[in-house]
Scaffold this motif. Structure first.
Motif, PDB file in Angstrom:
ATOM      1  N   LEU B  21     -15.792  -9.591  -9.156  1.00  9.77           N
ATOM      2  CA  LEU B  21     -15.769  -8.140  -9.315  1.00  9.77           C
ATOM      3  C   LEU B  21     -14.497  -7.759 -10.066  1.00  9.77           C
ATOM      4  O   LEU B  21     -13.399  -8.144  -9.681  1.00  9.77           O
ATOM      5  CB  LEU B  21     -15.797  -7.448  -7.951  1.00  9.77           C
ATOM      6  N   GLY B  22     -14.671  -6.984 -11.132  1.00  8.48           N
ATOM      7  CA  GLY B  22     -13.536  -6.625 -11.962  1.00  8.48           C
ATOM      8  C   GLY B  22     -12.797  -5.401 -11.451  1.00  8.48           C
ATOM      9  O   GLY B  22     -13.388  -4.485 -10.876  1.00  8.48           O
ATOM     10  N   CYS B  23     -11.477  -5.415 -11.648  1.00 11.44           N
ATOM     11  CA  CYS B  23     -10.633  -4.266 -11.320  1.00 11.44           C
ATOM     12  C   CYS B  23      -9.510  -4.194 -12.332  1.00 11.44           C
ATOM     13  O   CYS B  23      -8.775  -5.177 -12.516  1.00 11.44           O
ATOM     14  CB  CYS B  23     -10.067  -4.400  -9.907  1.00 11.44           C
ATOM     15  N   ASN B  24      -9.364  -3.057 -12.974  1.00 11.22           N
ATOM     16  CA  ASN B  24      -8.256  -2.817 -13.891  1.00 11.22           C
ATOM     17  C   ASN B  24      -7.564  -1.515 -13.506  1.00 11.22           C
ATOM     18  O   ASN B  24      -8.206  -0.588 -13.026  1.00 11.22           O
ATOM     19  CB  ASN B  24      -8.747  -2.710 -15.337  1.00 11.22           C
ATOM     20  N   TYR B  25      -6.261  -1.474 -13.727  1.00 15.51           N
ATOM     21  CA  TYR B  25      -5.495  -0.268 -13.388  1.00 15.51           C
ATOM     22  C   TYR B  25      -4.687   0.133 -14.610  1.00 15.51           C
ATOM     23  O   TYR B  25      -4.465  -0.661 -15.527  1.00 15.51           O
ATOM     24  CB  TYR B  25      -4.601  -0.522 -12.175  1.00 15.51           C
ATOM     25  N   SER B  26      -4.220   1.379 -14.597  1.00 22.58           N
ATOM     26  CA  SER B  26      -3.581   1.907 -15.801  1.00 22.58           C
ATOM     27  C   SER B  26      -2.060   1.993 -15.702  1.00 22.58           C
ATOM     28  O   SER B  26      -1.402   2.291 -16.700  1.00 22.58           O
ATOM     29  CB  SER B  26      -4.133   3.304 -16.110  1.00 22.58           C
ATOM     30  N   TYR B  27      -1.473   1.743 -14.540  1.00 23.24           N
ATOM     31  CA  TYR B  27      -0.033   1.938 -14.374  1.00 23.24           C
ATOM     32  C   TYR B  27       0.749   0.769 -14.926  1.00 23.24           C
ATOM     33  O   TYR B  27       0.394  -0.381 -14.666  1.00 23.24           O
ATOM     34  CB  TYR B  27       0.276   2.131 -12.891  1.00 23.24           C
ATOM     35  N   GLY B  28       1.808   1.031 -15.691  1.00 26.17           N
ATOM     36  CA  GLY B  28       2.553  -0.031 -16.346  1.00 26.17           C
ATOM     37  C   GLY B  28       3.702  -0.603 -15.562  1.00 26.17           C
ATOM     38  O   GLY B  28       4.261  -1.616 -15.949  1.00 26.17           O
ATOM     39  N   GLY B  29       4.085   0.008 -14.468  1.00 22.71           N
ATOM     40  CA  GLY B  29       5.224  -0.474 -13.692  1.00 22.71           C
ATOM     41  C   GLY B  29       4.818  -1.486 -12.641  1.00 22.71           C
ATOM     42  O   GLY B  29       3.734  -2.052 -12.681  1.00 22.71           O
ATOM     43  N   THR B  30       5.710  -1.690 -11.690  1.00 22.41           N
ATOM     44  CA  THR B  30       5.437  -2.629 -10.602  1.00 22.41           C
ATOM     45  C   THR B  30       4.392  -2.042  -9.658  1.00 22.41           C
ATOM     46  O   THR B  30       4.459  -0.865  -9.315  1.00 22.41           O
ATOM     47  CB  THR B  30       6.725  -2.902  -9.820  1.00 22.41           C
ATOM     48  N   VAL B  31       3.437  -2.859  -9.289  1.00 22.97           N
ATOM     49  CA  VAL B  31       2.345  -2.383  -8.452  1.00 22.97           C
ATOM     50  C   VAL B  31       2.113  -3.309  -7.262  1.00 22.97           C
ATOM     51  O   VAL B  31       2.465  -4.488  -7.297  1.00 22.97           O
ATOM     52  CB  VAL B  31       1.017  -2.262  -9.230  1.00 22.97           C
ATOM     53  N   ASN B  32       1.544  -2.736  -6.225  1.00 23.73           N
ATOM     54  CA  ASN B  32       0.980  -3.498  -5.113  1.00 23.73           C
ATOM     55  C   ASN B  32      -0.531  -3.325  -5.213  1.00 23.73           C
ATOM     56  O   ASN B  32      -1.017  -2.223  -5.475  1.00 23.73           O
ATOM     57  CB  ASN B  32       1.483  -2.973  -3.772  1.00 23.73           C
ATOM     58  N   LEU B  33      -1.262  -4.406  -5.016  1.00 24.02           N
ATOM     59  CA  LEU B  33      -2.704  -4.393  -5.281  1.00 24.02           C
ATOM     60  C   LEU B  33      -3.475  -4.810  -4.041  1.00 24.02           C
ATOM     61  O   LEU B  33      -3.044  -5.702  -3.305  1.00 24.02           O
ATOM     62  CB  LEU B  33      -3.013  -5.359  -6.430  1.00 24.02           C
ATOM     63  N   PHE B  34      -4.634  -4.180  -3.848  1.00 23.10           N
ATOM     64  CA  PHE B  34      -5.418  -4.404  -2.640  1.00 23.10           C
ATOM     65  C   PHE B  34      -6.901  -4.459  -2.978  1.00 23.10           C
ATOM     66  O   PHE B  34      -7.382  -3.790  -3.894  1.00 23.10           O
ATOM     67  CB  PHE B  34      -5.224  -3.244  -1.649  1.00 23.10           C
ATOM     68  N   TRP B  35      -7.623  -5.241  -2.215  1.00 23.61           N
ATOM     69  CA  TRP B  35      -9.069  -5.136  -2.134  1.00 23.61           C
ATOM     70  C   TRP B  35      -9.425  -4.825  -0.685  1.00 23.61           C
ATOM     71  O   TRP B  35      -8.981  -5.523   0.242  1.00 23.61           O
ATOM     72  CB  TRP B  35      -9.766  -6.425  -2.568  1.00 23.61           C
ATOM     73  N   TYR B  36     -10.212  -3.762  -0.516  1.00 24.06           N
ATOM     74  CA  TYR B  36     -10.735  -3.397   0.789  1.00 24.06           C
ATOM     75  C   TYR B  36     -12.256  -3.576   0.775  1.00 24.06           C
ATOM     76  O   TYR B  36     -12.898  -3.447  -0.273  1.00 24.06           O
ATOM     77  CB  TYR B  36     -10.417  -1.938   1.115  1.00 24.06           C
ATOM     78  N   VAL B  37     -12.813  -3.815   1.939  1.00 22.69           N
ATOM     79  CA  VAL B  37     -14.254  -3.972   2.081  1.00 22.69           C
ATOM     80  C   VAL B  37     -14.752  -3.038   3.179  1.00 22.69           C
ATOM     81  O   VAL B  37     -14.042  -2.786   4.162  1.00 22.69           O
ATOM     82  CB  VAL B  37     -14.629  -5.439   2.399  1.00 22.69           C
ATOM     83  N   GLN B  38     -15.930  -2.504   2.962  1.00 16.88           N
ATOM     84  CA  GLN B  38     -16.553  -1.670   3.987  1.00 16.88           C
ATOM     85  C   GLN B  38     -17.954  -2.196   4.243  1.00 16.88           C
ATOM     86  O   GLN B  38     -18.864  -2.025   3.401  1.00 16.88           O
ATOM     87  CB  GLN B  38     -16.600  -0.206   3.545  1.00 16.88           C
ATOM     88  N   TYR B  39     -18.127  -2.873   5.365  1.00 19.34           N
ATOM     89  CA  TYR B  39     -19.454  -3.353   5.745  1.00 19.34           C
ATOM     90  C   TYR B  39     -20.279  -2.176   6.246  1.00 19.34           C
ATOM     91  O   TYR B  39     -19.729  -1.165   6.690  1.00 19.34           O
ATOM     92  CB  TYR B  39     -19.334  -4.438   6.812  1.00 19.34           C
ATOM     93  N   PRO B  40     -21.598  -2.284   6.166  1.00 19.03           N
ATOM     94  CA  PRO B  40     -22.450  -1.158   6.570  1.00 19.03           C
ATOM     95  C   PRO B  40     -22.104  -0.661   7.969  1.00 19.03           C
ATOM     96  O   PRO B  40     -22.063  -1.428   8.922  1.00 19.03           O
ATOM     97  CB  PRO B  40     -23.856  -1.757   6.504  1.00 19.03           C
ATOM     98  N   GLY B  41     -21.826   0.633   8.060  1.00 13.75           N
ATOM     99  CA  GLY B  41     -21.547   1.255   9.349  1.00 13.75           C
ATOM    100  C   GLY B  41     -20.166   0.978   9.907  1.00 13.75           C
ATOM    101  O   GLY B  41     -19.883   1.334  11.057  1.00 13.75           O
ATOM    102  N   GLN B  42     -19.303   0.357   9.124  1.00 14.96           N
ATOM    103  CA  GLN B  42     -17.970   0.014   9.643  1.00 14.96           C
ATOM    104  C   GLN B  42     -16.868   0.692   8.833  1.00 14.96           C
ATOM    105  O   GLN B  42     -17.107   1.301   7.811  1.00 14.96           O
ATOM    106  CB  GLN B  42     -17.779  -1.504   9.623  1.00 14.96           C
ATOM    107  N   HIS B  43     -15.610   0.548   9.350  1.00 20.31           N
ATOM    108  CA  HIS B  43     -14.459   1.122   8.673  1.00 20.31           C
ATOM    109  C   HIS B  43     -14.104   0.313   7.436  1.00 20.31           C
ATOM    110  O   HIS B  43     -14.483  -0.851   7.316  1.00 20.31           O
ATOM    111  CB  HIS B  43     -13.198   1.031   9.547  1.00 20.31           C
TER     112      HIS B  43
END
Lengths: 114, 115
Positions: B21-43
């Protein structure tokens, strides 16, 4: 242990009514965040607290939206004179320390404005 | 304004297929990056995160992601998906500047894995 809890889970409001949404963060978590998630979208940042101080409210869409965390634990997001475009899931998240970036999310409150 | 783009909105795979799964961001400085998941019916729950160091990070349930700074990308991968991976996946970015703690999110990718 207990996670982030939010109440109510579902809220139906008539246009023009005021609503209050509650968030109970994980015990001891310093930071608390509110996000708005419209249908089919990712969450959008609303506001952020560190203890009782509201450090960033740049995402609140209008002055009808107000958030507080008076004792540095429970937080309330209030929306005055609700409008149909306010219909969304409102997510609360907390993180352990001021410098910690990992956020733990609650189940959200689904607000429907009719 | 800073933004996060997830290229695939809906993905359908069969079990054992590989996932990216692709993810691109536009900010040029230092970043912290995350992937979150939401299963059906869950947080929403954290899948993995990158703050610094080795750009290849491993998360829960066999997921991994690679930070490529020159491409402003943080793609999520799994070599062999399972039916239980059916969920919504969100990429999120935090601009590492001062007191900034807010996450900027992509629109999400809905993954359906057929048994």
């Amino acid at each position: 242990g207990a996670g982030v809890s939010q109440s109510p889970r579902y809220k139906v409001a008539k246009r023009g009514q005021d609503v209050a949404l509650r968030c109970d963060p994980i015990s001891g978590h310093v930071s608390l965040f509110w996000y708005q998630q419209a249908l089919g979208q990712g969450p959008e940042f609303l506001t952020y607290f560190q203890n009782e101080a509201q450090l960033d409210k740049s995402g609140l869409p209008s002055d009808r939206f107000f958030a507080e965390r008076p004792e540095g634990s429970v937080s309330t997001l209030k929306i005055q004179r609700t409008q149909q475009e306010d219909s969304a899931v409102y997510l609360c998240a907390s993180s352990l320390a001021a410098g910690a970036y990992e956020q733990y999310f609650g189940p959200g409150t689904r607000l429907t404005v009719t | 304004a800073q933004s996060v783009s997830q290229h695939n909105h809906h993905v359908i795979l069969s079990e054992a297929a590989s996932l990216e799964l692709g993810c691109n961001y536009s900010y040029g400085g230092t970043v912290n990056l995350f992937w979150y998941v939401q299963y059906p019916g869950q947080h929403l729950q954290l899948l993995l995160k990158y703050f610094s160091g080795d750009p290849l990070v491993k998360g829960i349930k066999g997921f991994e992601a690679e930070f490529i700074k020159s491409k402003f990308s943080f793609n999520l991968r799994k070599p062999s998906v399972q039916w239980s991976d059916t969920a919504e996946y969100f990429c999120a970015v935090n601009q590492n500047a001062g007191n900034n703690r807010k996450l900027i999110w992509g629109l999400g990718t809905s993954l359906a894995v057929n048994p």
